[in-house]
Design a protein around this motif. Structure first.
Motif, PDB file in Angstrom:
ATOM      1  N   THR A 185      -6.101   0.692  -3.277  1.00 51.99           N
ATOM      2  CA  THR A 185      -6.575   0.095  -4.520  1.00 51.99           C
ATOM      3  C   THR A 185      -5.664   0.539  -5.652  1.00 51.99           C
ATOM      4  OG1 THR A 185      -8.485  -0.190  -5.998  1.00 51.99           O
ATOM      5  CG2 THR A 185      -8.159   1.994  -5.046  1.00 51.99           C
ATOM      6  N   HIS A 197      -6.668  -4.026  -8.460  1.00 52.57           N
ATOM      7  CA  HIS A 197      -6.082  -4.578  -7.239  1.00 52.57           C
ATOM      8  C   HIS A 197      -6.758  -3.985  -6.008  1.00 52.57           C
ATOM      9  CE1 HIS A 197      -2.173  -6.188  -9.041  1.00 52.57           C
ATOM     10  NE2 HIS A 197      -2.742  -5.544 -10.045  1.00 52.57           N
ATOM     11  N   LEU A 198      -6.854  -4.797  -4.964  1.00 47.42           N
ATOM     12  CA  LEU A 198      -7.212  -4.343  -3.631  1.00 47.42           C
ATOM     13  C   LEU A 198      -6.160  -4.905  -2.677  1.00 47.42           C
ATOM     14  CD1 LEU A 198      -9.170  -2.855  -1.751  1.00 47.42           C
ATOM     15  CD2 LEU A 198     -10.422  -5.017  -1.493  1.00 47.42           C
ATOM     16  N   ARG A 216      -2.034   4.023  -7.976  1.00 43.45           N
ATOM     17  CA  ARG A 216      -2.352   3.424  -6.684  1.00 43.45           C
ATOM     18  C   ARG A 216      -2.905   4.499  -5.759  1.00 43.45           C
ATOM     19  NH1 ARG A 216       2.232   0.170  -3.489  1.00 43.45           N
ATOM     20  NH2 ARG A 216       1.789  -1.348  -5.147  1.00 43.45           N
ATOM     21  N   ASP A 273      -2.398  -8.716  -1.430  1.00 41.40           N
ATOM     22  CA  ASP A 273      -2.852  -8.048  -2.649  1.00 41.40           C
ATOM     23  C   ASP A 273      -3.710  -9.023  -3.433  1.00 41.40           C
ATOM     24  OD1 ASP A 273      -3.108  -6.313  -4.839  1.00 41.40           O
ATOM     25  OD2 ASP A 273      -1.336  -7.174  -5.808  1.00 41.40           O
ATOM     26  N   THR A 310       0.809  -1.215   0.000  1.00 37.57           N
ATOM     27  CA  THR A 310       0.000   0.000   0.000  1.00 37.57           C
ATOM     28  C   THR A 310       0.846   1.270   0.000  1.00 37.57           C
ATOM     29  OG1 THR A 310      -0.112   0.027   2.433  1.00 37.57           O
ATOM     30  CG2 THR A 310      -1.835  -1.182   1.266  1.00 37.57           C
TER      31      THR A 310
END
Length: 398
Positions: free
Chosen positions: A176, A212-213, A158, A234, A19
């Motif tokens: 995300t 993506h999360l 991101r 991820d 992140t």
């Protein structure tokens, strides 16, 4: 001989943890050398050569013999990434992979077939190529080398999602990410016996669109926000768009690449989407000193909040692939290719060592990474092994 379709996996991964974003106005240039090699494909957890054997028959007679290629593909890449912090929560970037060199060793073996009365013995490999040469087919070279080519460029962003109070208290963050591929790569040459392309399907390195999360949970965090241990997750979905390819006319290899008469002038390949996840662990064995330098605005306190000097990252990625769909004028030809690209999975292990010099006054991070794609067997995918080393230059001009 079916042309070689290699597989490579390289992600938009210059930022540590899952992140991490750049501060507002921050820039990062990442330049890395990557060496990748591949020599097998997975069937149903079984290792097979990248190209299936070819059984050749004397016209109207018995088996001449069996060609058994055992190809190995090697790639040299220059990976360039440029990232910018639009806000303290949003980082955007471009990822430019450049193929510097491709080398394929064909490693062709020959198994003699039936007794040939005209020769008084079975065909040898030299006899086979002599017979093939009478019809214009030259021997497949032992090695094939490709030059500099651009692969597909990736654009990504991101966004660090807002944290609730309990998330801040427990050092939990989530983000995300969206990435989109520009079709700047190339397809393999349909006239070459051995050839590779540089688009995302042929390199199998990313989807054309990925969502993506991600989440990180930090442990042993000091009052400057520096953690000793981080667990990241991820989850992502990758969409693969259908691609159009040209059929071969056998201009260079009339016996091996003359496919257009039955598959058509063009055909389509839908490689199948991915559903995947990565579990990562970041370990900080040494935080290092905090010196007042121009990087920290001559402040030792600010330097103490900069990334640690040494970090080890271990990760495991599992990618679930969907069934491929080949569409040509030959259903049998389509089936022969789809059976090697059925719904399956690949398992990837990575280890990354990062040395950051920000705390001591140099806006640099140096890293080395090893990726193993064949330690854990998979199904209907091709495992690549990759070594990469690079340097990141960080800057903020305002």
């Amino acid at each position: 001989m079916k042309r070689l379709l290699p597989v490579l996996l390289c992600s938009w991964s210059a930022l540590a943890a899952e992140t991490t974003v750049l501060p507002k106005g921050g820039w990062m240039l990442d330049a890395a050398y990557m060496f990748s090699w591949i020599d097998k494909q997975w069937a149903n957890y079984e290792s097979l050569p990248l190209v299936e054997e070819i059984r050749r028959y004397e016209p109207g007679q018995g088996l001449q013999g069996i060609l058994r290629p055992r190809p190995k593909a090697e790639f040299d890449f220059l990976m360039l990434q440029l990232m910018y912090g639009v806000t303290d929560r949003l980082t955007v970037g471009a990822y430019v992979p450049i193929v510097l060199r491709t080398r394929i060793s064909t490693n062709i073996e020959w198994q003699p077939g039936d007794y040939q009365s005209t020769l008084g013995r079975p065909y040898s490999l030299q006899d086979f190529w002599g017979w093939a040469g009478s019809m214009g087919q030259q021997p497949v070279p032992d090695h094939w080398t490709g030059g500099v080519k651009l692969a597909d460029i990736v654009l990504a962003g991101r966004f660090l999602l807002p944290e609730f109070e309990w998330m801040k208290k427990h050092h939990f963050r989530w983000a995300t990410q969206l990435q989109v591929v520009l079709p700047t790569g190339t397809n393999a040459d349909p006239e070459e016996a051995v050839s590779v392309g540089t688009n995302m399907w042929e390199l199998h390195s990313a989807g054309d669109v990925e969502v993506h999360l991600s989440a990180d949970k930090q442990f042993l965090v000091d009052d400057k926000g520096i953690y000793r241990f981080n667990v990241g997750l991820d989850l992502f979905y990758a969409f693969m768009r259908p691609r159009e390819y040209k059929g071969g006319h056998g201009l260079k290899n009339p016996l091996l690449n003359n496919t257009a008469p039955y598959v058509g002038e063009t055909y389509w390949v839908d490689g199948g989407d991915w559903l995947a996840g990565t579990l990562s662990v970041d370990v900080v064995p040494w935080i290092g000193p905090a010196l007042p330098t121009f990087v920290s605005g001559q402040s030792a306190e600010r330097a103490a909040a900069l990334p640690p000097m040494l970090m080890l990252t271990l990760s495991y990625t599992r990618i679930q692939t969907f069934q491929s769909d080949w569409q040509s004028n030959s259903p049998l030809w389509d089936y022969d290719r789809e059976k090697y690209w059925q719904a399956g999975e690949k398992n990837i292990l990575r280890a990354t060592l990062t040395v950051s010099l920000l705390r001591v006054g140099a806006p640099l991070q140096i890293y080395a990474r090893y990726q193993a794609g064949d330690l854990i067997p998979g199904r209907y995918t091709r495992p690549a092994n990759i070594f990469s080393a690079g340097v990141r230059v960080l800057a903020k001009f305002w």
